[in-house]
Design an enzyme around this catalytic site. Sequence first.
Site, PDB file in Angstrom:
ATOM      1  N   LYS B  53      -3.869  -3.830  -2.679  1.00 49.21           N
ATOM      2  CA  LYS B  53      -4.029  -3.029  -3.900  1.00 49.21           C
ATOM      3  C   LYS B  53      -3.773  -3.873  -5.147  1.00 49.21           C
ATOM      4  O   LYS B  53      -4.498  -3.762  -6.142  1.00 49.21           O
ATOM      5  CB  LYS B  53      -3.091  -1.819  -3.842  1.00 49.21           C
ATOM      6  CG  LYS B  53      -3.541  -0.783  -2.812  1.00 49.21           C
ATOM      7  CD  LYS B  53      -2.475   0.274  -2.480  1.00 49.21           C
ATOM      8  CE  LYS B  53      -3.001   1.169  -1.339  1.00 49.21           C
ATOM      9  NZ  LYS B  53      -1.990   2.177  -0.896  1.00 49.21           N
ATOM     10  N   GLN B  97       4.053   3.694  -2.228  1.00 47.45           N
ATOM     11  CA  GLN B  97       3.485   3.439  -0.906  1.00 47.45           C
ATOM     12  C   GLN B  97       4.295   4.199   0.153  1.00 47.45           C
ATOM     13  O   GLN B  97       5.509   4.086   0.216  1.00 47.45           O
ATOM     14  CB  GLN B  97       3.516   1.925  -0.622  1.00 47.45           C
ATOM     15  CG  GLN B  97       2.878   1.547   0.695  1.00 47.45           C
ATOM     16  CD  GLN B  97       1.368   1.807   0.703  1.00 47.45           C
ATOM     17  OE1 GLN B  97       0.663   1.484  -0.244  1.00 47.45           O
ATOM     18  NE2 GLN B  97       0.882   2.439   1.767  1.00 47.45           N
ATOM     19  N   ASP B 120      -2.749   8.477  -6.600  1.00 44.49           N
ATOM     20  CA  ASP B 120      -2.973   8.786  -5.181  1.00 44.49           C
ATOM     21  C   ASP B 120      -3.542  10.201  -5.003  1.00 44.49           C
ATOM     22  O   ASP B 120      -4.073  10.528  -3.944  1.00 44.49           O
ATOM     23  CB  ASP B 120      -1.645   8.696  -4.412  1.00 44.49           C
ATOM     24  CG  ASP B 120      -1.572   7.453  -3.532  1.00 44.49           C
ATOM     25  OD1 ASP B 120      -2.627   6.851  -3.258  1.00 44.49           O
ATOM     26  OD2 ASP B 120      -0.452   7.103  -3.109  1.00 44.49           O
TER      27      ASP B 120
END
Lengths: 281, 281
Positions: B53, B97, B120
């Site tokens: 990412k 994460q 997200d």
Amino acid sequence: MAQLIDGKAIAAQVRAEVKADVERLKAERGLVPGLAVVRVGEDPASKVYVTGKKKAAGEVGFNSWEHHRDASITQDELLALVRQLNEDPAVHGILVQLPLPKHIDAELVISTVKPEKDVDGFHPISAGNLSLGRPGLRPCTPFGVMRLLKEAGCNPAGKRAVVVGRSNIVGKPMALMLLQADATVTICHRKSDLPREVGMADILVVAVGVAELVKGEWIKPGAVVIDVGMNRKADGKLVGDVEFQAASERASAITPVPGGVGPMTIAMLMRNTFIAATGGV
Amino acid sequence: MAQLIDGKAIAAQVRAEVKADVERLKAERGLVPGLAVVRVGEDPASKVYVTGKKKAAGEVGFNSWEHHRDASITQDELLALVRQLNEDPAVHGILVQLPLPKHIDAELVISTVKPEKDVDGFHPISAGNLSLGRPGLRPCTPFGVMRLLKEAGCNPAGKRAVVVGRSNIVGKPMALMLLQADATVTICHRKSDLPREVGMADILVVAVGVAELVKGEWIKPGAVVIDVGMNRKADGKLVGDVEFQAASERASAITPVPGGVGPMTIAMLMRNTFIAATGGV
């Protein structure tokens, strides 16, 4: 002939349960749930609905308040009223009766209600909590349908449930609740092949607002049919979104219109207000 | 044989589009989108994902920061970090994460991220906005699947879409996105009659994490098949949730594993961060 799912009787039972819960809450914690209803303008249907909600609130032992404002109220004034109710510790549930006048952004008003007081279950956080399977306040009508299914002895787990209509207040939350109850769920709308989809439904929920759109001959024999619609025909007769007589000959259980889903909505609003007052979601 | 939907190439295209948009944003408004990634502990897969990412963020021209914390971090310390990133004007997107260590309430951490920075798409408000059809940040994987369908020339309107799996990060948002694109949508899970449901899918999306659960012979001839799964077999081979070879003989288009949905997730995270930076949802 199908078993009739008597929403009027089941709604009365829900309200009696809430009433008993309120008596216990008063006795044990000295707490009286409070429901504030905001009504704007002179929409006759809104007036009837709000009157019904206040009456039900009184009968189960809630405090209730109607805040009626003129249709000329500004958006800022309405938002200020909602914020004041958000901060009022006696108010556990806030219901803004829709529709609102066109100069007011209804989405913004609904989003301004504190999620913990969102007894209509229309706030984005309420919708998100439902979608994510988190605890939260659920929209009253599909919440009521789940209770009707339970009372009809119908467990959705493993069944094919078909929801016709994808509104934010019935169709989508209904589909998510049936999914959470382990049904295989199909959501239909104007682009769907309705006869085919309806014919595969063990549980059929119709919420589109079109008189007798769903034909009795489409229904799968033995299906449980929940008709959320309420439409007035040219001859003045009230009918649902399903052809009642023909459907009754194929379904194992069906809700009448009126007297099916309709009475459940107010009953579940009472349950939601109790939940909001006790934090018990 | 089915057309291969080349997720690697389409993801590269999305990232090139974002890169061009960032250059324009820098030139016109002097604004550089910023992505903050929070990683806790030493989970090796998390480390790989976060590295990917950050690399992608750098390539499209974002600022990016990795906040790596020891697995012993307390929940309060982690929440304080999230709040600090919420307030940082250089940070437009925050990604925590997953998974987090067991002593930390992941739902609480996700809910603490400002919805406007929730790249997200996992915050309850993001889920609610999606369910209600409001603008908002969408979960990256189903957002990427919608782009794959578009590139494959597949318009969901009026088609039967079947989603296998009902997770919060893929299955449920996927179903809601396909519904918004006017498909008739069915959501399946372990209690569903999978061969039957799969056999009725014009568009099939499978996201369950079970190697080759969906048999090629179940697929409807001509279907578009999107395989979100990525499973390692005993012999070390990576496979999806669908029997690829057999499915390819029936489908009109299919995603490979790897190289199908996988690369889209990071690409759409880049798109989401750009959207968050520009308020353009």
